[in-house]
Motif scaffolding. Structure first.
Motif, PDB file in Angstrom:
ATOM      1  N   PRO A 297       0.956  -1.217   0.145  1.00 22.34           N
ATOM      2  CA  PRO A 297      -0.006  -0.098  -0.071  1.00 22.34           C
ATOM      3  C   PRO A 297       0.927   1.317   0.047  1.00 22.34           C
ATOM      4  CG  PRO A 297      -0.228  -1.094   2.047  1.00 22.34           C
ATOM      5  CD  PRO A 297       0.442  -2.076   1.234  1.00 22.34           C
ATOM      6  N   PRO A 318      -5.934  -7.855  -2.949  1.00 27.55           N
ATOM      7  CA  PRO A 318      -6.629  -6.819  -3.629  1.00 27.55           C
ATOM      8  C   PRO A 318      -5.986  -5.973  -4.573  1.00 27.55           C
ATOM      9  CG  PRO A 318      -6.161  -6.416  -1.166  1.00 27.55           C
ATOM     10  CD  PRO A 318      -5.566  -7.904  -1.666  1.00 27.55           C
ATOM     11  N   SER A 321      -5.776   0.184  -3.600  1.00 27.02           N
ATOM     12  CA  SER A 321      -6.668   1.132  -3.620  1.00 27.02           C
ATOM     13  C   SER A 321      -6.233   2.759  -4.086  1.00 27.02           C
ATOM     14  CB  SER A 321      -7.189   1.376  -2.125  1.00 27.02           C
ATOM     15  OG  SER A 321      -6.005   1.748  -1.227  1.00 27.02           O
ATOM     16  N   LYS A 322      -4.862   2.751  -3.904  1.00 30.75           N
ATOM     17  CA  LYS A 322      -4.259   4.136  -4.248  1.00 30.75           C
ATOM     18  C   LYS A 322      -3.123   3.604  -5.406  1.00 30.75           C
ATOM     19  CE  LYS A 322      -3.084   8.884  -3.101  1.00 30.75           C
ATOM     20  NZ  LYS A 322      -2.993   9.704  -2.246  1.00 30.75           N
ATOM     21  N   PRO A 347     -11.709  -1.368  -6.289  1.00 33.63           N
ATOM     22  CA  PRO A 347     -11.893  -0.232  -5.658  1.00 33.63           C
ATOM     23  C   PRO A 347     -12.250   1.253  -5.955  1.00 33.63           C
ATOM     24  CG  PRO A 347      -9.647  -0.679  -6.124  1.00 33.63           C
ATOM     25  CD  PRO A 347     -10.461  -1.931  -6.664  1.00 33.63           C
ATOM     26  N   GLN A 348     -12.944   1.663  -5.310  1.00 34.79           N
ATOM     27  CA  GLN A 348     -13.628   3.105  -5.594  1.00 34.79           C
ATOM     28  C   GLN A 348     -12.597   3.968  -6.198  1.00 34.79           C
ATOM     29  OE1 GLN A 348     -16.946   4.155  -6.183  1.00 34.79           O
ATOM     30  NE2 GLN A 348     -17.742   2.412  -5.346  1.00 34.79           N
ATOM     31  N   LYS A 349     -11.337   3.968  -5.604  1.00 32.54           N
ATOM     32  CA  LYS A 349     -10.339   4.678  -5.741  1.00 32.54           C
ATOM     33  C   LYS A 349      -9.858   4.871  -7.338  1.00 32.54           C
ATOM     34  CE  LYS A 349      -9.024   7.009  -1.712  1.00 32.54           C
ATOM     35  NZ  LYS A 349      -8.903   8.362  -1.592  1.00 32.54           N
TER      36      LYS A 349
END
Length: 738
Positions: A297, A318, A321-322, A347-349
């Protein structure tokens, strides 16, 4: 006074403007000439150099008279030649892209004032002249994209002032990279030995050559490890080799490195989080390696990153996310995480990467629904989420991606209906929702998608008749509605698409006659085409490919292009069609395959069959065809699959007709007698299992798409375009690299 195109509204300012526009360029041109004595006016070529060039020309083969200007003595009239203004000595020779061939004459080695020698993109053969090491003033040596072979001559290490050495694209250059390659010139900035046949390890001296900024060893057979570089590299491309071990951190290149391409090697382990320190990175390609584990991450790239390709690895866990920092004016344009083992939701990101123009997440284990916020990515041109386990319906907000050119959602668990609002995607060229659970009918509003060229709705639960909306897709090249529940008669416009290559309506519930008289519209149906078919005598493999090119043109723009390579064919098998086969269907010279099996067709097989010169596969089995076989197929040399089994054919089949090549093609026709020797015949006896029919045995779906290739921003576009194209086959139903 009135303003003129917004320039000014005052004569005073107009006067200043004219001085700047008219006088300043003139002054600059004078300064350039005065400041550079090498710029040619009307100087004569030094007589000895003129003789050497004439000797070079004698050994050159030129289909076009490109060197026809090499007459007289005025240097400015000699194509590709630049002379020093005072002495007339030749200092530059650039004959690139002139389609020259033959050998490079050793006479060039006596042009002792030569500083630039560029013979790229020609067809010169033989070995590199060892005497090139005599050109001690040489700064640039570019012999790229020719047919040169052999080893690198050791004499090149005498070129102590060389700044650029480019030998890319000479497939026959081979051997180990010489140890001197990293320390022969302390001025060397650009070294390009890509697309050759070099092997062995990268010499350690290259890791410490302080002047080096651009290094390309791509597409060779280099092995060993990739060490840490200790200089400020800007471009590093070692793609398509056999380099192994773990990835280094490139600490010395934190601020300078803009392009890093390590694709198609054998790197292992995880992606080190220290790579996030590469603050100047614009493009990163680590695809086709053995990288695994999750993505840390803390691995977040700077907002300068334009293209990230981690596809074809074994990365898991996963989705990050960023991925990269984003701003309103910059951010990631191309993201490819396909062909890995990522799991969980999207992910929404990712939908906050506002600049994103190409998103590839196919061939993973992603679950959940497609985020509705994907419609926020208003610059998206390509979306490929195929071969996952996504569920739910296609989000209506996807119409917010109004610039979308390719939407590939095949091989998921998507349900619901095709929303009428999708007509807002009126730039769409490729629409693939095959192998899902989508139901309902094709909305009439899709007539608004007039740009569609590839449509694949196969293997769903769609139903109803074919509506006239499809008739508006005038650019259609590929259409597959196979394995659905469509019904009704085939419309008369079905075969009238001017550019159509493939129509597959198999395994539906269509009934009635096959419409006649409309086959001559398609230029592909009527002209021989490139075939992509192979067979084993019982089945046929129909391979379709799309080559997709996504090119980063500058910091904010990406261009999209694709080329469809598919066999030309028609598949109407496994329906309820009846009546006779239209004779005009058997006059199509361009068809690679035709499958009408498993219907209720009757009548005779037309004699015109022998006119289908390009035919490679024909399946008329499991119908009610009758009468004698009159067509002679002995001239159809391309035919590899033939199946007339389980009909009611009768009569004597002469050996001269050519059917003896397919002894199993007539099973289930007991009244048919096949000649086995002069005047003697016997009924077909080779057994065939009922139900074994022509199959479109597709590779992971009907279309195979080549992945994008990217180029650098506008600053590097001219010089680095070849570096960033890393074509590889992505099995889609879309697949690089412009």
């Amino acid at each position: 006074m009135e303003t003129n195109k917004g320039f000014c509204n005052s004569c005073h300012y107009c006067g200043i403007y004219l001085h700047i526009v008219v006088i300043l360029p003139f002054l600059l041109s004078i300064l350039l000439v005065v400041g550079n004595p090498s710029i040619v006016s009307a100087v004569d070529i030094y007589p000895q150099d003129k003789a050497l060039l004439s000797e070079f020309k004698l050994k050159v083969i030129e289909p076009d008279p490109g060197l026809g200007s090499w007459v007289g003595s005025n240097c400015s009239s000699w194509t590709g030649i630049t002379c020093e203004n005072k002495t007339g000595r030749v200092i530059s020779m650039n004959l690139s892209y002139m389609n020259l061939s033959g050998i490079i004459s050793p006479s060039l080695c006596n042009l002792l004032s030569l500083q630039t020698l560029v013979l790229s993109h020609n067809n010169f053969t033989s070995v590199m002249p060892p005497c090139l090491g005599s050109l001690l003033s040489l700064r640039v040596l570019d012999l790229s994209y020719n047919g040169l072979g052999g080893l690198l001559p050791d004499s090149l290490k005498r070129l102590k002032h060389l700044r650029e050495l480019n030998l890319n694209g000479n497939r026959y250059l081979r051997g180990n990279l010489p140890l001197w390659i990293g320390n022969f010139s302390r001025f060397l900035e650009r070294l390009d030995l890509g697309s050759n046949s070099f092997e062995g390890e990268i010499p350690r001296s290259l890791f410490r050559l302080e002047s080096l900024r651009y290094l390309d060893f791509s597409d060779n057979s280099l092995s060993g490890k990739l060490g840490e570089f200790h200089q400020s590299l800007e471009v590093l491309n070692v793609a398509s080799n056999q380099i192994s071990a773990t990835l280094p951190c490139f600490d010395a290149c934190e601020q300078s490195l803009t392009i890093l391409n390590l694709a198609n090697n054998s790197f292992v382990g995880r992606i080190p989080s220290c790579m996030s320190s590469l603050r100047g990175l614009r493009q990163l390609n680590l695809s086709n390696n053995g990288l695994k584990y999750g993505i840390s991450p803390i691995l977040v790239f700077s907002d300068k990153l334009l293209a990230l390709d981690l596809s074809y690895n074994r990365l898991s866990g996963p989705l990050p996310s960023k991925i990269a920092e984003t701003t309103d004016k910059s951010g990631l344009l191309v993201l490819d995480l396909s062909h890995n083992q990522f799991s969980g939701d999207i992910p929404q990101k990712i939908t906050e990467l506002k600049s994103l123009q190409a998103l590839f997440l196919s061939h993973n284990s992603l679950t959940g629904e497609i985020p509705g916020s994907i419609g926020n990515l208003t610059y998206l041109q390509v979306i490929d989420l195929s071969y996952n386990s996504l569920s739910g319906s296609i989000p209506l907000n996807i119409v917010g991606c109004f610039q979308l050119l390719a939407l590939i959602l095949s091989n998921n668990g998507l349900s619901g209906e095709i929303q009428p609002e999708l007509d807002a995607l009126n730039s769409l060229k490729i629409l693939d929702i095959s192998s899902n659970k989508i139901s309902g009918q094709i909305p009439q509003t899709l007539a608004g998608c007039r740009s569609l060229e590839v449509v694949d709705f196969s293997a769903n639960s769609l139903s109803g008749p074919l509506n006239d909306a499809m008739n508006k897709w005038l650019n259609l090249k590929f259409l597959s509605l196979a394995q659905n529940k469509f019904e009704g008669s085939l419309p008369s416009w079905l075969f009238t698409f001017p550019s159509i290559r493939t129509i597959d309506l198999s395994e539906n519930r269509f009934s009635g006659y096959i419409p006649d008289g409309t086959f001559n519209v398609s230029k592909n149906f009527n002209n021989a085409a490139i075939s992509g078919i192979s067979g084993d005598g019982n089945s046929v493999s129909v391979k379709n490919k799309i080559r997709i090119a996504v090119m980063v043109m500058d910091k904010n723009e990406l261009s999209f292009a694709y080329g469809l390579l598919s066999p030309v064919g028609i598949d109407l098998s496994d329906n309820q069609l009846n009546g006779e086969i239209p004779e005009s269907l058997f006059t199509l010279h361009g068809l690679d395959y035709l499958n009408l099996s498993y219907n209720l067709l009757e009548g005779q097989i037309p004699v015109d069959l022998e006119k289908m010169w390009n035919l490679r596969a024909l399946d008329l089995s499991h119908n009610s065809l009758s009468g004698p076989l009159l067509a002679n197929i002995s001239s159809l040399q391309e035919l590899i699959i033939l199946n007339f089994s389980y009909n009611s054919l009768s009569g004597f089949v002469s050996r001269k007709q050519g059917y003896w090549r397919f002894p199993g093609a007539f099973t289930g026709n007991p009244a048919l007698c096949i000649e086995i020797s002069a005047g003697k015949c016997q009924p077909p006896t080779i057994p065939e299992l009922p139900g074994d029919k022509f199959k479109g045995d597709l590779e992971e779906g009907p279309i195979s798409v080549w992945v994008f290739c990217t180029t650098a921003g506008v600053t590097f576009y001219v010089t680095l375009i070849a570096l960033f194209c890393w074509p590889r086959s992505r099995n889609y139903i879309l697949r690089s690299k412009v």
